[in-house]
Structures are given as C-alpha cells and as structure tokens.
Design a protein around this motif. Structure first.
Motif, PDB file in Angstrom:
ATOM      1  N   SER A 158       0.832  -1.212   0.000  1.00 23.89           N
ATOM      2  CA  SER A 158       0.000   0.000   0.000  1.00 23.89           C
ATOM      3  C   SER A 158       0.860   1.253   0.000  1.00 23.89           C
ATOM      4  N   VAL A 159       0.406   2.269  -0.723  1.00 19.44           N
ATOM      5  CA  VAL A 159       1.082   3.567  -0.719  1.00 19.44           C
ATOM      6  C   VAL A 159       0.090   4.627  -0.249  1.00 19.44           C
ATOM      7  N   LEU A 160       0.602   5.647   0.413  1.00 23.64           N
ATOM      8  CA  LEU A 160      -0.239   6.686   0.996  1.00 23.64           C
ATOM      9  C   LEU A 160      -0.185   7.965   0.181  1.00 23.64           C
ATOM     10  N   ASN A 161      -1.351   8.515  -0.093  1.00 25.16           N
ATOM     11  CA  ASN A 161      -1.442   9.807  -0.766  1.00 25.16           C
ATOM     12  C   ASN A 161      -1.519  10.957   0.222  1.00 25.16           C
ATOM     13  N   ARG A 174       0.108  16.990   9.553  1.00 22.92           N
ATOM     14  CA  ARG A 174      -0.788  16.628   8.457  1.00 22.92           C
ATOM     15  C   ARG A 174      -0.066  16.823   7.123  1.00 22.92           C
ATOM     16  N   LEU A 175       0.199  15.729   6.458  1.00 27.24           N
ATOM     17  CA  LEU A 175       0.875  15.725   5.163  1.00 27.24           C
ATOM     18  C   LEU A 175      -0.190  15.389   4.122  1.00 27.24           C
ATOM     19  N   ASN A 176      -0.634  16.404   3.384  1.00 24.67           N
ATOM     20  CA  ASN A 176      -1.889  16.278   2.659  1.00 24.67           C
ATOM     21  C   ASN A 176      -1.784  16.063   1.159  1.00 24.67           C
ATOM     22  N   ASP A 177      -0.638  15.654   0.664  1.00 27.62           N
ATOM     23  CA  ASP A 177      -0.583  15.115  -0.699  1.00 27.62           C
ATOM     24  C   ASP A 177       0.627  14.185  -0.802  1.00 27.62           C
ATOM     25  N   TRP A 178       0.682  13.403  -1.875  1.00 29.01           N
ATOM     26  CA  TRP A 178       1.681  12.342  -1.944  1.00 29.01           C
ATOM     27  C   TRP A 178       3.099  12.890  -2.002  1.00 29.01           C
ATOM     28  N   ARG A 179       3.284  14.059  -2.637  1.00 32.79           N
ATOM     29  CA  ARG A 179       4.629  14.644  -2.708  1.00 32.79           C
ATOM     30  C   ARG A 179       5.122  15.035  -1.321  1.00 32.79           C
ATOM     31  N   THR A 180       4.214  15.587  -0.509  1.00 37.92           N
ATOM     32  CA  THR A 180       4.587  16.001   0.841  1.00 37.92           C
ATOM     33  C   THR A 180       4.875  14.792   1.722  1.00 37.92           C
ATOM     34  N   LYS A 213       6.059  11.925   0.687  1.00 38.14           N
ATOM     35  CA  LYS A 213       7.372  11.431   0.250  1.00 38.14           C
ATOM     36  C   LYS A 213       8.498  12.313   0.776  1.00 38.14           C
ATOM     37  N   LYS A 214       8.297  13.629   0.744  1.00 38.42           N
ATOM     38  CA  LYS A 214       9.342  14.562   1.157  1.00 38.42           C
ATOM     39  C   LYS A 214       9.662  14.423   2.636  1.00 38.42           C
ATOM     40  N   TYR A 215       8.637  14.365   3.475  1.00 42.28           N
ATOM     41  CA  TYR A 215       8.872  14.408   4.916  1.00 42.28           C
ATOM     42  C   TYR A 215       9.050  13.030   5.552  1.00 42.28           C
ATOM     43  N   THR A 272       9.222   8.054   2.181  1.00 40.47           N
ATOM     44  CA  THR A 272       8.585   6.932   1.505  1.00 40.47           C
ATOM     45  C   THR A 272       7.084   7.147   1.512  1.00 40.47           C
ATOM     46  N   ARG A 273       6.388   6.432   0.645  1.00 36.76           N
ATOM     47  CA  ARG A 273       4.924   6.427   0.673  1.00 36.76           C
ATOM     48  C   ARG A 273       4.396   5.055   1.068  1.00 36.76           C
ATOM     49  N   ASN A 274       5.290   4.111   1.274  1.00 40.27           N
ATOM     50  CA  ASN A 274       4.896   2.754   1.629  1.00 40.27           C
ATOM     51  C   ASN A 274       4.283   2.723   3.030  1.00 40.27           C
ATOM     52  N   MET A 275       3.072   2.200   3.154  1.00 40.56           N
ATOM     53  CA  MET A 275       2.341   2.225   4.420  1.00 40.56           C
ATOM     54  C   MET A 275       3.072   1.455   5.520  1.00 40.56           C
ATOM     55  N   HIS A 276       3.597   0.293   5.183  1.00 41.34           N
ATOM     56  CA  HIS A 276       4.297  -0.521   6.174  1.00 41.34           C
ATOM     57  C   HIS A 276       5.510   0.214   6.723  1.00 41.34           C
ATOM     58  N   ASP A 277       6.297   0.813   5.838  1.00 38.21           N
ATOM     59  CA  ASP A 277       7.503   1.523   6.265  1.00 38.21           C
ATOM     60  C   ASP A 277       7.153   2.741   7.122  1.00 38.21           C
ATOM     61  N   ILE A 278       6.078   3.424   6.760  1.00 41.74           N
ATOM     62  CA  ILE A 278       5.670   4.611   7.516  1.00 41.74           C
ATOM     63  C   ILE A 278       5.193   4.239   8.913  1.00 41.74           C
ATOM     64  N   LEU A 279       4.441   3.136   9.018  1.00 42.73           N
ATOM     65  CA  LEU A 279       3.944   2.715  10.332  1.00 42.73           C
ATOM     66  C   LEU A 279       5.081   2.259  11.256  1.00 42.73           C
ATOM     67  N   GLN A 280       6.208   1.924  10.680  1.00 36.97           N
ATOM     68  CA  GLN A 280       7.361   1.519  11.486  1.00 36.97           C
ATOM     69  C   GLN A 280       8.198   2.708  11.963  1.00 36.97           C
ATOM     70  N   GLN A 281       7.982   3.870  11.364  1.00 35.71           N
ATOM     71  CA  GLN A 281       8.799   5.026  11.698  1.00 35.71           C
ATOM     72  C   GLN A 281       8.467   5.570  13.088  1.00 35.71           C
ATOM     73  N   LYS A 282       9.478   6.151  13.708  1.00 30.73           N
ATOM     74  CA  LYS A 282       9.321   6.787  15.011  1.00 30.73           C
ATOM     75  C   LYS A 282       9.880   8.217  14.936  1.00 30.73           C
TER      76      LYS A 282
END
Length: 275
Positions: free
Chosen positions: A64-67, A152-158, A160-162, A165-175
């Motif tokens: 999954s990728v997040l927009n 609140r990161l409200n589009d896919w570019r934002t 990715k920038k902050y 990644t846009r991968n949901m699994h990788d983002i949920l692992q971030q701290k």
C-alpha cells in the motif's frame, strides 16, 4: 457503498481493475481510536474492510502507498502551557495561527501541503468537534489532560518529502516523526533567554538594532513576516535583507519577553516526542 451503510471513519472506498483506493480516519477503529492506525491495529482495519465487502491480503500494507498521512502523538502536558510557549516562537518557514484550544504551524512553501497542529484533545472531542464522535464506543475520560500534536501531510509529494517513503508498512514503522517536525519549527529558537539589561548593548549600533526590532515588533503586532516586509521596504530592491533579519531573529526573544523566559514545557515536549 451506500452512505447509510458506511461505518464512521470510512470516508470513501473505491475498487478498480488493478487497484483499491481507501480514505479513512482513525474513528473507523472505534474503541481503539486512541491507538490510531498502527501496526497493532492493521488486522482490525483489515477485518473492518472485510465486513464491508473488501477482502485484502494479510500483508496488504506492504503493497500500500499513501497519498496523505496524519501522524499524531498524545502527551500529558496542559495545552494552555504549551500554547503560551509556542506563542513566543517565530519560525521563519511556517505561518502561525493561534486558536482557543490550539495552535497551527503551516509551511510557507506553497509546494508543501503540510501543517502541524497542537491542540487539547479532550476539548476537541467533547466541545469543538463533538458531533464527529457521536455513536462511537470511546471513553472520553481517557483523553482528559492530553494534548495532541498532529502533522498533516496532505498530498503524496509532501508524504514522500517528509517521511522519505509512501509505503504504508515503512511509515507505520517510523518513530520520532513529530519530533523532527517540532525541531523544524523550533530551528534557531532559544529555549531560554536572560532578562533584558540595556547594559548588554555596548555600542550605539547595538542599541539601535534593539530599538529597531522593538519598534517593528510593536507596529506589526509581533508578526515576524510583516516585520521582515517592513524592513525590506527600507533596504531597497538590490539589497539583501539576510544580515538585518538575522539581527531581528537574535533580538526578538528579548523584545517578546524582556523579563526573560525559559520554555520548560517545550523542552519537556521535545523529550517526550523523542522517546
């Protein structure tokens, strides 16, 4: 899916030939709302979607990728204490908006669809946005005394920038995401300033710099952006304002709080977000 059948928190669900699009917020988790979307609630999310006609693979988050993404941290520091100190911050890369129950920092970069909100969670749930939580099995007392920081990161570019990644699994692992966001806001800000002593200005030039900063602060109601704009008007089009604006940044804490300040709650918040 008919609107009447849609569970609270599921904003939209689209099924195409090759992909599925889901828009949801943490209210979808009902009794687990406080946890939010995380690795611990992924199975619940999958079960909820299954009950609503969408069966996803058990490892769907890895594909999954997040927009957009809203990243939150709750902490037990009184919101009024936090706001009173954040009011003193004049970040160069964010607009600041102060509200009754919170404060928002929004990126001045038009390409960034990003804002950081800090607000009292219990008040938001029981007063400001009470209707949003109607019908949910949530104990509001669990949120009493809690403040929330939400990036609140409200589009896919934002995203990715902050988040890198846009991968949901990788983002949920971030701290520490909100710690990084807070440090961006606090960049160049002093957490402690001494009491004003005119004797610290050894030359007429230094005293002039302080007087200029104080005048601009008072005339612009503390709005740093307006202060810089007023300064630039008098420097001319071919003169860079960097040297003068750096002087303002350095002297601004003394103008804001001539009695000195120590931002103990922000220091505490930094520590909590870094845990």
């Amino acid at each position: 899916m008919k609107m009447i059948d849609r569970p609270i928190g599921l904003e939209s669900l689209g099924i195409g030939n090759t992909q599925v699009s889901i828009s949801a917020n943490a209210r979808l988790l009902n009794e687990n709302y406080k946890q939010g979307f995380c690795l611990n609630t992924v199975d619940q999310l999958r079960d909820i979607l299954k009950k609503n006609g969408l069966l996803l693979h058990e490892d769907f988050i890895k594909e999954s990728v997040l927009n957009l993404a809203h990243v939150k941290n709750d902490f037990d520091i009184d919101i009024d204490d936090i706001i009173s100190e954040l009011e003193l911050i004049t970040p160069s890369k964010f607009f600041k908006v102060i509200r009754d129950n919170g404060i928002t920092f929004e990126s001045i970069n038009k390409g960034d669809k990003m804002a950081v909100n800090v607000y009292g969670k219990h008040y938001e749930m029981t007063k400001a946005n009470k209707s949003k939580y109607k019908g949910l099995d949530i104990n509001f007392e669990d949120f009493k005394g809690l403040s929330r920081m939400e990036s609140r990161l409200n589009d896919w570019r934002t995203v990715k920038k902050y988040l890198g990644t846009r991968n949901m699994h990788d983002i949920l692992q971030q701290k520490n995401t909100n710690y990084i966001m807070l440090m961006n806001i606090l960049k160049g800000q002093s957490m402690e300033t001494p009491k004003l002593d005119l004797g610290q200005f050894k030359t007429i030039s230094q005293l002039d710099d302080y007087a200029r900063t104080k005048l601009l602060f008072e005339q612009c109601n503390g709005n740093y952006g307006l202060m810089v704009a007023e300064l630039k008007k008098r420097l001319g089009n071919n003169t860079k304002a960097t040297y003068q604006t750096n002087k303002i940044k350095k002297l601004l804490p003394l103008v804001q709080t001539p009695g000195g300040r120590k931002l103990v709650n922000l220091v505490c918040l930094k520590s909590k977000l870094k845990e």
